[in-house]
Design a protein around this motif. Structure first.
Motif, PDB file in Angstrom:
ATOM      1  N   PRO A  89     -31.828  22.111  94.190  1.00 57.96           N
ATOM      2  CA  PRO A  89     -31.375  23.487  94.327  1.00 57.96           C
ATOM      3  C   PRO A  89     -30.718  23.959  93.033  1.00 57.96           C
ATOM      4  O   PRO A  89     -29.993  23.212  92.389  1.00 57.96           O
ATOM      5  CB  PRO A  89     -30.357  23.421  95.462  1.00 57.96           C
ATOM      6  CG  PRO A  89     -29.967  21.988  95.556  1.00 57.96           C
ATOM      7  CD  PRO A  89     -31.121  21.185  95.057  1.00 57.96           C
TER       8      PRO A  89
ATOM      9  N   GLY B 101     -36.568  22.495  83.419  1.00 56.48           N
ATOM     10  CA  GLY B 101     -35.978  22.873  84.714  1.00 56.48           C
ATOM     11  C   GLY B 101     -35.286  24.214  84.644  1.00 56.48           C
ATOM     12  O   GLY B 101     -34.146  24.373  85.061  1.00 56.48           O
TER      13      GLY B 101
ATOM     14  N   LEU C 156     -32.340  29.794  83.261  1.00 51.16           N
ATOM     15  CA  LEU C 156     -31.044  29.400  82.715  1.00 51.16           C
ATOM     16  C   LEU C 156     -31.076  27.951  82.215  1.00 51.16           C
ATOM     17  O   LEU C 156     -31.403  27.063  83.009  1.00 51.16           O
ATOM     18  CB  LEU C 156     -29.966  29.551  83.801  1.00 51.16           C
ATOM     19  CG  LEU C 156     -29.822  30.984  84.319  1.00 51.16           C
ATOM     20  CD1 LEU C 156     -29.110  31.011  85.654  1.00 51.16           C
ATOM     21  CD2 LEU C 156     -29.093  31.842  83.307  1.00 51.16           C
TER      22      LEU C 156
ATOM     23  N   GLU D 112     -40.929  24.502  84.173  1.00 52.75           N
ATOM     24  CA  GLU D 112     -40.439  24.549  85.552  1.00 52.75           C
ATOM     25  C   GLU D 112     -41.610  24.233  86.487  1.00 52.75           C
ATOM     26  O   GLU D 112     -42.668  24.847  86.381  1.00 52.75           O
ATOM     27  CB  GLU D 112     -39.866  25.958  85.829  1.00 52.75           C
ATOM     28  CG  GLU D 112     -39.523  26.268  87.275  1.00 52.75           C
ATOM     29  CD  GLU D 112     -38.552  25.266  87.905  1.00 52.75           C
ATOM     30  OE1 GLU D 112     -37.480  25.020  87.343  1.00 52.75           O
ATOM     31  OE2 GLU D 112     -38.900  24.719  88.979  1.00 52.75           O
TER      32      GLU D 112
ATOM     33  N   ARG E  49     -40.583  29.851  91.278  1.00 47.40           N
ATOM     34  CA  ARG E  49     -39.701  30.083  90.132  1.00 47.40           C
ATOM     35  C   ARG E  49     -40.495  30.491  88.887  1.00 47.40           C
ATOM     36  O   ARG E  49     -40.078  31.363  88.145  1.00 47.40           O
ATOM     37  CB  ARG E  49     -38.858  28.844  89.864  1.00 47.40           C
ATOM     38  CG  ARG E  49     -37.897  28.608  91.015  1.00 47.40           C
ATOM     39  CD  ARG E  49     -37.124  27.329  90.914  1.00 47.40           C
ATOM     40  NE  ARG E  49     -36.448  27.107  92.201  1.00 47.40           N
ATOM     41  CZ  ARG E  49     -35.517  26.220  92.412  1.00 47.40           C
ATOM     42  NH1 ARG E  49     -35.122  25.437  91.448  1.00 47.40           N
ATOM     43  NH2 ARG E  49     -34.974  26.090  93.594  1.00 47.40           N
TER      44      ARG E  49
ATOM     45  N   ARG F 229     -29.983  22.490  82.099  1.00 47.01           N
ATOM     46  CA  ARG F 229     -28.719  22.675  82.818  1.00 47.01           C
ATOM     47  C   ARG F 229     -28.944  22.337  84.277  1.00 47.01           C
ATOM     48  O   ARG F 229     -29.884  22.839  84.904  1.00 47.01           O
ATOM     49  CB  ARG F 229     -28.242  24.134  82.705  1.00 47.01           C
ATOM     50  CG  ARG F 229     -26.883  24.349  83.344  1.00 47.01           C
ATOM     51  CD  ARG F 229     -26.392  25.782  83.232  1.00 47.01           C
ATOM     52  NE  ARG F 229     -26.895  26.605  84.300  1.00 47.01           N
ATOM     53  CZ  ARG F 229     -26.257  27.668  84.792  1.00 47.01           C
ATOM     54  NH1 ARG F 229     -25.089  28.042  84.294  1.00 47.01           N
ATOM     55  NH2 ARG F 229     -26.788  28.379  85.758  1.00 47.01           N
TER      56      ARG F 229
HETATM   57  C1  LIG Z   1     -30.633  22.833  89.982  1.00 49.44           C
HETATM   58  S1  LIG Z   1     -31.996  23.661  89.303  1.00 49.44           S
HETATM   59  C2  LIG Z   1     -31.308  24.330  87.807  1.00 49.44           C
HETATM   60  C3  LIG Z   1     -32.027  25.554  87.337  1.00 49.44           C
HETATM   61  C4  LIG Z   1     -31.445  26.165  86.073  1.00 49.44           C
HETATM   62  N1  LIG Z   1     -31.516  25.227  84.965  1.00 49.44           N
HETATM   63  C5  LIG Z   1     -30.025  26.631  86.301  1.00 49.44           C
HETATM   64  O1  LIG Z   1     -29.114  26.105  85.673  1.00 49.44           O
HETATM   65  O2  LIG Z   1     -29.853  27.538  87.111  1.00 49.44           O
HETATM   66  C6  LIG Z   1     -32.994  22.323  88.745  1.00 49.44           C
HETATM   67  C7  LIG Z   1     -34.364  22.776  88.333  1.00 49.44           C
HETATM   68  O3  LIG Z   1     -35.008  21.671  87.719  1.00 49.44           O
HETATM   69  C8  LIG Z   1     -36.352  21.665  88.122  1.00 49.44           C
HETATM   70  N2  LIG Z   1     -36.846  20.290  87.959  1.00 49.44           N
HETATM   71  C9  LIG Z   1     -36.616  19.205  88.759  1.00 49.44           C
HETATM   72  N3  LIG Z   1     -37.238  18.123  88.267  1.00 49.44           N
HETATM   73  C10 LIG Z   1     -37.877  18.519  87.128  1.00 49.44           C
HETATM   74  C11 LIG Z   1     -38.698  17.848  86.166  1.00 49.44           C
HETATM   75  N4  LIG Z   1     -39.000  16.552  86.282  1.00 49.44           N
HETATM   76  N5  LIG Z   1     -39.190  18.568  85.130  1.00 49.44           N
HETATM   77  C12 LIG Z   1     -38.885  19.878  84.999  1.00 49.44           C
HETATM   78  N6  LIG Z   1     -38.111  20.566  85.878  1.00 49.44           N
HETATM   79  C13 LIG Z   1     -37.615  19.888  86.926  1.00 49.44           C
HETATM   80  C14 LIG Z   1     -36.317  22.151  89.557  1.00 49.44           C
HETATM   81  O4  LIG Z   1     -37.558  22.660  89.958  1.00 49.44           O
HETATM   82  C15 LIG Z   1     -35.230  23.212  89.492  1.00 49.44           C
HETATM   83  O5  LIG Z   1     -35.743  24.493  89.239  1.00 49.44           O
END
Ligand SMILES: C[S@@+](CC[C@H](N)C(=O)[O-])C[C@H]1O[C@@H](n2cnc3c(N)ncnc32)[C@H](O)[C@@H]1O
Length: 365
Positions: free
Chosen positions: A110, A198, A203, A221, A226, A271
């Protein structure tokens, strides 16, 4: 520091609406369908405390989209990637449809700004820059402050409607999200290429692209809902020249495929994506040699360094370093962990089973 009541009008306007909203008005001609299910949260990544500005606590459960139009089949079967920044419209072109790794469903974590899909009408005024943050915002975004305001409004409207942002998060969009991410720009050299792993709703990647037009930014992403939002945001904010969106995991981006070179950049940002050891495993392969991972972290940063330095070094990184960003601009400053990619470490391959002279595996019969 961050209080300036006299300058707020410049960005908030008399009606309390930041300038630039027209840039983010829904445009049916570019509005894709948002209806994929983002899947379960990553259980291995714990939630953080609400007081942690680098990794704010999740405001709500991950969004589950219900009662919306059927998914755009193209988005689901054809993970998107724009190999080159697009000239004017779509920053994403489809590629790698035949690459099975792209079809893997992504685990979801999340976002700190995630919220359940909202039935309440979004309130664009909630994206208004608070007067006490106006000076900091001006220092960080300069003449791109209108663009930052347009992005804030997009998050507070479409971002809320689409469940990428919790409605309770909108009053703190500027301090917890836009400014907290923008200060990271001071750790990024002029003209650098940046991969934001991600990105979620953008962000820090989109914020950095707004604050620093000298950067070229790739938002990585895996989740379709998203990336659809990101693609549209990039278009609406007029950033298609400098920003591209890659739909897939960091590991896939780094691996490349039959049709696509592996991605790499001078700087990788992240982040609230994963603990440092896992993040290093995903992000170091995306860096050029000598490039740097810049991970926005919160109060747990020093502990993470103590816990994961050995793993990071094993993965080819230098000793992780802690830096504060935005000293004297935001309060509290943001904390980042940086890791330089010092060595190329090939991923471990599984050992082939030993075969006897007869070509049979030991123990076969
Ligand atoms: C907690 S969210 C943070 C989103 C943004 N960085 C923020 O700070 O609002 C984590 C994000 O990482 C993505 N994610 C998870 N595993 C990943 C991976 N192996 N490679 C790229 N993105 C990933 C998820 O889909 C999600 O959108």
């Amino acid at each position: 520091m961050i209080s300036d009541e006299t300058t707020a009008g410049a960005v908030a306007g008399p009606g309390g609406t930041p300038p630039g909203p027209s840039a983010v008005r829904p445009d049916p001609t570019v509005d894709p369908v948002f209806s994929d299910d983002d899947g379960p949260a990553d259980p291995a990544y714990p939630e953080r405390a609400a007081t942690d500005p680098g990794e704010p606590a999740f405001s709500a459960e991950p969004a589950v989209v219900t009662g919306v139009e059927p998914a755009d089949p193209a988005m689901d079967v054809m993970p998107a990637f724009s190999g080159e920044p697009a000239a004017d419209v779509a920053p994403v072109a489809a590629a790698a449809a035949a690459d099975p790794v792209f079809a893997e469903p992504a685990e979801d974590t999340p976002s700190p700004v995630d919220g359940a899909e909202s039935t309440a009408a979004p309130d664009p005024a909630s994206a208004t820059l608070p007067p006490e943050l106006a000076e900091a915002a001006r220092a960080l975004f300069g003449d791109r402050l209108d663009l930052a305001a347009a992005y804030a409004e997009l998050l507070a409207t479409d971002g809320v409607v689409r469940g990428l942002i919790g409605p309770r998060e909108t009053p703190r969009l500027w301090d917890r999200h836009l400014l907290n991410c923008a200060v990271v720009a001071e750790r990024i050299p002029e003209g650098a290429s940046v991969i934001d792993v991600g990105s979620g709703a953008g962000l820090p990647g989109l914020v950095l692209a707004i604050a620093r037009p000298d950067l070229t930014v790739t938002l990585v992403e895996p989740l379709a809902r998203r990336t659809s939002f990101l693609i549209e945001a990039v278009q609406r904010l007029g950033l298609t020249r400098d920003v591209r969106v890659f739909r897939g995991r960091a590991e896939e981006a780094a691996a490349g495929s039959r049709d696509r070179e592996p991605l790499s950049a001078d700087i990788v940002t992240a982040r609230a994506v994963a603990p440092l050891d896992r993040l290093a495993g995903w992000c170091l392969p995306l860096l050029v040699s000598g490039g740097r991972l810049v991970a926005l972290k919160g109060a747990s940063a020093a502990e993470e360094i103590a816990e994961h330095t050995e793993a990071v070094v094993r993965l080819g990184g230098g000793t992780p370093e802690l830096h504060r960003c935005g000293d004297g601009v935001i309060e509290p400053p943001a904390t980042v962990i940086e890791v330089v990619r010092e060595r190329v470490v090939n991923p471990r391959r599984a050992k082939k089973p030993k075969r006897s002279r007869g070509g049979r595996r030991r123990g076969d019969r």
